[in-house]
Design a protein around this motif. Structure first.
Motif, short mmCIF file in Angstrom:
data_model
loop_
_atom_site.label_atom_id
_atom_site.label_comp_id
_atom_site.label_asym_id
_atom_site.label_seq_id
_atom_site.Cartn_x
_atom_site.Cartn_y
_atom_site.Cartn_z
N HIS A 1 0.85 -1.20 0.00
CA HIS A 1 0.00 0.00 0.00
C HIS A 1 0.88 1.24 0.00
O HIS A 1 1.81 1.35 0.80
CB HIS A 1 -0.89 0.01 1.25
CG HIS A 1 -1.57 1.33 1.49
ND1 HIS A 1 -2.42 1.91 0.57
CD2 HIS A 1 -1.49 2.21 2.52
CE1 HIS A 1 -2.85 3.07 1.05
NE2 HIS A 1 -2.30 3.28 2.22
N CYS B 1 0.44 5.51 -0.11
CA CYS B 1 -0.45 6.67 -0.17
C CYS B 1 0.35 7.92 0.10
O CYS B 1 1.58 7.89 0.11
CB CYS B 1 -1.60 6.52 0.82
SG CYS B 1 -1.07 6.58 2.54
N CYS C 1 -7.12 4.77 2.28
CA CYS C 1 -6.17 4.44 3.36
C CYS C 1 -7.00 3.97 4.54
O CYS C 1 -8.20 3.76 4.41
CB CYS C 1 -5.34 5.69 3.71
SG CYS C 1 -3.89 5.31 4.73
ZN LIG Z 1 -2.23 4.94 3.52
#
Ligand SMILES: [Zn+2]
Length: 382
Positions: A250, A252, A347
């Motif tokens: 992940h 972000c 998120c």
């Molecule tokens: Zn995140």
């Protein structure tokens, strides 16, 4: 590879904690472990009821997505940003940065390597076994990524006695995470997600001195390209030869403020070629925020890679429209093929315990919107 339903709905990991849990965590209450168990199950039940297909424990045992390791790994000291201020080389710059980025110095903690790293208990394996006992759904377990952990934990004045170079710390970080990944894969954990939020900063900040609070230690003259290559190398060493679980990452742009203006902006464009060199099965990315750029660029990922498509924003009160979500997913499927796309928020909803980005109530409604969108896609209605 684990079998998953079409258009599976999942989360990025964290769920808001109750004030009681936050208080008990702070004072290390004797009943803390029982409270954590209960909080994980409460988060699980909300996800199951909302229609989430791949569940997590809501990271209820954690203060934030990476600081919890200091409870499980000898050699990490968990310091608040205020503590860390005494040790960073550029104090004034770091303090100004925290203010600019809207980060309260007391509320977010970071692991710093102050001795040889050694796991004194499983990093997350026990958490996985606990969840497995309570659900038949596929499970996602999250861990901080090797680059983030290496970069944020190496603070020269505190780390260099044990690890003279950051790369030596990186070697031990890879060993630590790899042992855990192998154990999870062998036990049939469906998805293991490594969180690498610091990668976006490398691509957007360029050679300037700006960097996020999580990486106070980065030398100001670091070369972004070299750093990204190092991140690829660490990840590939970590996952090499491991099969049986969806190896996921992940990335972000920060999830500590509702003020979009202080979070990083910029598309994934420059990062995609680096992602493509990582031997991963899945990339969990944010596309609900307009800061992320054009999802069509995801065509640059390997054709075997799944995409966790961020289609709800964890930092807003508004509940996204399931029809609009489903249309966006369908459009992405034209480019990638429907079997490669999962639906998730951008998120977590509570990356930092004391800075949740939403209430559990709004978070639940957002998950329901994702599940409804998934049903529209599965039925072929959209
Ligand atoms: Zn995140």
């Amino acid at each position: 590879m684990p079998s998953l339903p079409p258009f599976p709905v999942t989360t990025v990991g964290s769920w808001p904690r109750t004030p009681e849990l936050i208080r008990a965590t702070k004072r290390k209450a004797p009943e803390l472990e029982a409270m954590r168990d209960e909080a994980c199950l409460a988060s699980l039940r909300v996800q199951e009821a909302a229609g989430v297909d791949i569940v997590t424990d809501g990271e209820q045992r954690r203060d934030n997505f990476f600081s919890f390791l200091s409870e499980r790994v000898e050699g990490f000291d968990c310091m608040s940003m205020a503590d860390l201020l005494d040790h960073v080389e550029d104090k004034a710059g770091f303090e100004a940065l925290l203010q600019t980025l809207d980060v309260p110095a007391y509320s977010i903690r970071n692991n710093v390597a102050v001795g040889k790293l050694r796991a004194i208990k499983p990093l997350v394996f026990d958490d996985f076994l606990f969840l497995r006992k309570h659900t038949d759904k596929p499970i996602k377990v999250t861990l901080p990524g090797p680059y983030l952990l290496t970069r944020s934990a190496w603070v020269q004045s505190l780390s260099s006695a044990t690890y003279p170079t950051r790369e030596e710390l990186g070697d031990d970080v890879v060993k630590l995470l790899r042992a855990e990944l192998i154990q999870l894969a062998e036990a049939g954990c469906e998805v293991v997600q490594f969180d690498e939020p610091a990668l976006t900063e490398l691509s957007f900040a360029g050679k300037s001195n700006t960097h996020t609070f999580m990486c106070a230690a980065l030398a100001a003259n670091a070369d972004p390209e070299g750093e990204l290559n190092y991140a690829v190398e660490l990840m590939n060493r970590l996952v090499e030869g491991v099969t049986g679980t969806l190896k996921s990452m992940h990335v972000c742009r920060g999830n500590w403020s509702r003020d979009e203006g202080v979070l990083l902006s910029g598309s994934y464009d420059e990062l995609i070629p680096y992602f493509a060199r990582m031997n991963l099965d899945m990339f969990v990315l944010e596309y609900a925020t307009e800061r992320a750029g054009d999802p069509a660029l995801l065509k640059g990922l390997p054709s075997s890679a799944h995409v966790g498509f961020g289609v709800v924003n964890p930092r807003t009160d508004e509940i996204e429209d399931p029809v609009a979500i489903a249309r966006r997913v369908r459009a992405l499927c034209e480019d990638l093929g429907h079997e490669r796309v999962q639906l998730n928020p951008d998120c977590g909803f509570g990356t930092f315990a004391e800075r949740p980005m939403n209430t559990a109530e709004v978070a639940r409604k957002k998950l329901e919107a994702l599940a409804q969108a998934s049903r529209l896609l599965r039925s072929g209605e959209i």
